[in-house]
Design an enzyme around this catalytic site. Structure first.
Site, PDB file in Angstrom:
ATOM      1  N   PRO A   1      56.229  38.400  49.509  1.00 27.93           N
ATOM      2  CA  PRO A   1      55.141  39.348  49.783  1.00 27.93           C
ATOM      3  C   PRO A   1      54.594  39.954  48.486  1.00 27.93           C
ATOM      4  O   PRO A   1      55.350  40.246  47.564  1.00 27.93           O
ATOM      5  CB  PRO A   1      55.821  40.421  50.641  1.00 27.93           C
ATOM      6  CG  PRO A   1      57.270  40.352  50.275  1.00 27.93           C
ATOM      7  CD  PRO A   1      57.544  38.918  49.889  1.00 27.93           C
TER       8      PRO A   1
ATOM      9  N   TYR B   1      35.629  38.054  47.746  1.00 33.04           N
ATOM     10  CA  TYR B   1      36.041  37.667  49.107  1.00 33.04           C
ATOM     11  C   TYR B   1      35.221  38.350  50.193  1.00 33.04           C
ATOM     12  O   TYR B   1      35.609  38.268  51.358  1.00 33.04           O
ATOM     13  CB  TYR B   1      37.510  38.042  49.349  1.00 33.04           C
ATOM     14  CG  TYR B   1      38.475  37.588  48.302  1.00 33.04           C
ATOM     15  CD1 TYR B   1      38.690  36.230  48.076  1.00 33.04           C
ATOM     16  CD2 TYR B   1      39.202  38.501  47.549  1.00 33.04           C
ATOM     17  CE1 TYR B   1      39.592  35.811  47.129  1.00 33.04           C
ATOM     18  CE2 TYR B   1      40.116  38.086  46.588  1.00 33.04           C
ATOM     19  CZ  TYR B   1      40.302  36.739  46.382  1.00 33.04           C
ATOM     20  OH  TYR B   1      41.200  36.330  45.440  1.00 33.04           O
TER      21      TYR B   1
ATOM     22  N   CYS C   1      25.697  45.796  36.490  1.00 37.13           N
ATOM     23  CA  CYS C   1      24.378  45.191  36.599  1.00 37.13           C
ATOM     24  C   CYS C   1      24.378  44.015  37.565  1.00 37.13           C
ATOM     25  O   CYS C   1      24.093  42.879  37.175  1.00 37.13           O
ATOM     26  CB  CYS C   1      23.904  44.754  35.221  1.00 37.13           C
ATOM     27  SG  CYS C   1      23.832  46.128  34.077  1.00 37.13           S
ATOM     28  N   GLU C   2      24.771  44.262  38.792  1.00 42.86           N
ATOM     29  CA  GLU C   2      24.786  43.248  39.842  1.00 42.86           C
ATOM     30  C   GLU C   2      24.467  43.963  41.143  1.00 42.86           C
ATOM     31  O   GLU C   2      25.105  44.982  41.444  1.00 42.86           O
ATOM     32  CB  GLU C   2      26.199  42.648  40.014  1.00 42.86           C
ATOM     33  CG  GLU C   2      26.751  41.902  38.839  1.00 42.86           C
ATOM     34  CD  GLU C   2      26.249  40.478  38.746  1.00 42.86           C
ATOM     35  OE1 GLU C   2      25.758  39.944  39.768  1.00 42.86           O
ATOM     36  OE2 GLU C   2      26.332  39.924  37.648  1.00 42.86           O
TER      37      GLU C   2
ATOM     38  N   TYR D   1      45.737  43.425  43.777  1.00 47.92           N
ATOM     39  CA  TYR D   1      44.578  42.615  43.390  1.00 47.92           C
ATOM     40  C   TYR D   1      43.368  43.448  42.970  1.00 47.92           C
ATOM     41  O   TYR D   1      42.226  43.002  43.117  1.00 47.92           O
ATOM     42  CB  TYR D   1      44.203  41.627  44.517  1.00 47.92           C
ATOM     43  CG  TYR D   1      45.358  40.737  44.891  1.00 47.92           C
ATOM     44  CD1 TYR D   1      45.809  39.763  44.006  1.00 47.92           C
ATOM     45  CD2 TYR D   1      46.032  40.893  46.102  1.00 47.92           C
ATOM     46  CE1 TYR D   1      46.895  38.959  44.324  1.00 47.92           C
ATOM     47  CE2 TYR D   1      47.121  40.091  46.424  1.00 47.92           C
ATOM     48  CZ  TYR D   1      47.544  39.132  45.527  1.00 47.92           C
ATOM     49  OH  TYR D   1      48.613  38.341  45.840  1.00 47.92           O
TER      50      TYR D   1
HETATM   51  C1  LIG Z   1      49.635  35.082  45.843  1.00 50.10           C
HETATM   52  C2  LIG Z   1      50.892  34.462  46.302  1.00 50.10           C
HETATM   53  C3  LIG Z   1      51.763  35.195  47.087  1.00 50.10           C
HETATM   54  C4  LIG Z   1      51.485  36.604  47.565  1.00 50.10           C
HETATM   55  O1  LIG Z   1      50.412  36.664  48.447  1.00 50.10           O
HETATM   56  P1  LIG Z   1      50.078  38.084  49.126  1.00 50.10           P
HETATM   57  O2  LIG Z   1      48.869  37.810  49.951  1.00 50.10           O
HETATM   58  O3  LIG Z   1      49.812  39.032  48.032  1.00 50.10           O
HETATM   59  O4  LIG Z   1      51.279  38.467  49.930  1.00 50.10           O
HETATM   60  C5  LIG Z   1      52.953  34.611  47.462  1.00 50.10           C
HETATM   61  N1  LIG Z   1      53.259  33.340  47.065  1.00 50.10           N
HETATM   62  C6  LIG Z   1      52.429  32.611  46.302  1.00 50.10           C
HETATM   63  C7  LIG Z   1      52.817  31.249  45.912  1.00 50.10           C
HETATM   64  C8  LIG Z   1      51.215  33.143  45.897  1.00 50.10           C
HETATM   65  O5  LIG Z   1      50.398  32.400  45.159  1.00 50.10           O
END
Ligand SMILES: *Cc1c(COP(=O)(O)O)cnc(C)c1O
Length: 480
Positions: A332, A379, A406-407, A436
């Site tokens: 996670p 996204y 500027c977007e 993120y």
């Molecule tokens: C990004 C990623 C995660 C974590 O994804 P979340 O959406 O932040 O839980 C887990 N494993 C791999 C291989 C990833 O690239």
């Protein structure tokens, strides 16, 4: 009085009439309002945080982050007990600083990295190499060499060619690298749906589908697939210890069905390796992607629900295949860091823009934007916001929070009801920005990147200093 919904508002967005209507699931658990109506994070009023550290400001609740990390570990450990153990790897790419890596490690989690840089931060935090994983679809020789030299817990190999490169590097160093294979089980999951497909069209992982024109064998449907070729190579090559299989099927997943299906496919593959090669791989990693609430429309399940559904699916698949239950890991990222973070902005220019005849939308520009939160642009992500520095009751109006870049696509919160009184100097808080946002931040328009501040029990601590113009200019060779 009830406010009529605005004609431009999405259906899920409820009209609001008071800044006291905090949607608890969007905020860290230690968020509150003072009796005067000001938002507090970890016991500290937002005006104090903004005055001390400036805005935009990433604020992360250490207690909330830790509680979520612990929550995943405990829920998955309990669900799989007594059959097997579970390792939780925090996906560092969601939000990584040395402090965050330490919090995760102190709560019993391992750390996943996806580059030499993430590995460097995790090591700088003092995390033992054995508790670190290295991902990446295009790892450099330098990254592999470093990982092998350190003896990290696992390298998750993403291609057949990577296995020969790991083997060559490890052999040269006289070491053995622990390797997992990232497979693409043909399950894509996102939010409430999953799609099961036979074919994969993505850069990550090793497909289970035989490459056309390869030799087939009735007993082994995987023969000739990149995944099978990788298994044979990993088992037969020196310097590589194949410890298990991995998959990561998507992000922002709410329902366990996609995870269950992927687990079943990987367990079938694991059983086939046992039958054909007489090797029982000890580990299975089911990835991350557990969904969080970005807006009131999102209804994430507690980790206990996902853990129990997955444990049941794994038990069933292993019984069906006649193999013992492997050691399980999960990864996670956003579900630990995301809800623990709130971004504070200062409001600037406001405009009422006529969108259609007689219908206007309030635009509120803040002092950050797509450089500190790229997810809306990347996204189409939705977020929510509240007026944080004071209480206002009475009809709220449909507003759009935009940045200063500027977007025209530089949107922070597409749709939110805010008091019409929001004005220059007000503090706005955007929740669920712990994952993120800092990690995807940029210097676009040469805005200096915000500080990251942790709050805990009334104390604030700077985790990442605010970038200065000096720091930006330090990279410019034309500056004396
Ligand atoms: C990004 C990623 C995660 C974590 O994804 P979340 O959406 O932040 O839980 C887990 N494993 C791999 C291989 C990833 O690239």
């Amino acid at each position: 009085m009830t406010t009529a919904p605005h004609p431009l508002a999405p259906e899920w967005l409820a009209a609001r009439e008071s800044t006291d209507d905090l949607e608890a699931k969007l905020f860290p658990a230690d968020t509150a309002r003072t009796t005067e109506g000001e938002l507090t994070l970890g016991g500290i009023p937002v005006s104090e945080l903004a005055a001390s550290y400036g805005t935009p400001l990433y604020v992360v609740s250490e207690n909330d982050f830790r509680a979520r990390a612990r929550g995943f570990r405990e829920a998955f450990t309990a669900a799989f007990a007594p059959d097997t153990e579970v390792d939780v790897f925090y996906a560092g790419k969601a939000f990584l600083t040395t402090h965050a890596a330490r919090w995760a490690a102190e709560e019993g989690l391992n750390i996943d990295t996806a580059s030499g840089g993430e590995l460097a931060i995790t090591l700088a935090a003092g995390v033992e190499p054995a508790r670190i994983g290295l991902h990446g679809n295009n790892k450099s020789d330098a990254e592999i060499t470093r990982a092998v030299e350190l003896g990290i817990g696992r390298i998750i190999a993403d291609s057949v060619d990577e296995i020969s490169r790991i083997s060559a590097i490890a052999s040269q160093l006289g070491r053995t690298a622990k390797v997992m294979l990232r497979l693409t089980p043909g399950v894509y999951a996102s939010t409430h749906e999953y799609i099961a497909t036979a074919h994969e069209d993505q850069k990550f992982g090793l497909s289970l589908t035989p490459v056309p024109g390869t030799q087939t064998e009735a007993a082994n449907p995987y023969l000739g697939s990149p995944a099978w070729t990788a298994v044979e190579q990993a088992l037969d090559t020196p310097g590589v210890e194949l410890i298990g299989l991995h998959c990561h099927i998507g992000s922002q997943i709410f329902e366990p069905a996609g995870f269950e299906l992927a687990a079943g496919k990987l367990i079938g593959f694991l059983a086939r390796i046992g039958a054909s090669r007489g090797v029982v791989l000890p580990e299975l990693d089911l990835g991350g992607g557990h969904g969080i609430a970005y807006t009131e429309a999102d209804h994430p399940r507690p980790p206990e629900d996902i853990a129990q559904a997955l444990a049941a699916a794994v038990r069933e698949a292993c019984t069906e295949q006649g193999i013992s239950i492997p050691r399980i890991s999960i990864e996670p990222g956003r579900s630990i860091a995301g809800p623990a973070g709130v971004t504070l902005y200062t409001a600037g220019t406001t405009k009422d823009v006529v969108v259609q005849d007689g219908i206007t939308r309030r635009y509120i520009a803040v002092d950050g934007g797509m450089a500190d939160n790229a997810r809306p642009v990347l996204y189409d992500a939705d977020y929510s916001a509240v007026l944080a520095d004071r209480r206002v009751t009475g009809e709220h109006i449909l507003s759009r929070i935009v940045g200063k870049h500027c977007e025209s696509g530089d949107i922070v919160v597409r749709n939110v009801y805010l008091p019409p009184a929001v004005t220059r100097g007000d503090i706005l808080a955007v929740p669920a920005t712990g994952a993120y946002c800092h990690s995807l931040s940029s210097n676009y328009n040469y805005l200096t990147r915000p500080a990251v501040v942790a709050v805990r029990d009334g104390q604030a601590q700077v985790l990442i200093r605010r970038e200065t113009e000096e720091m930006m200019l330090a990279r410019d060779t034309g500056y004396p």
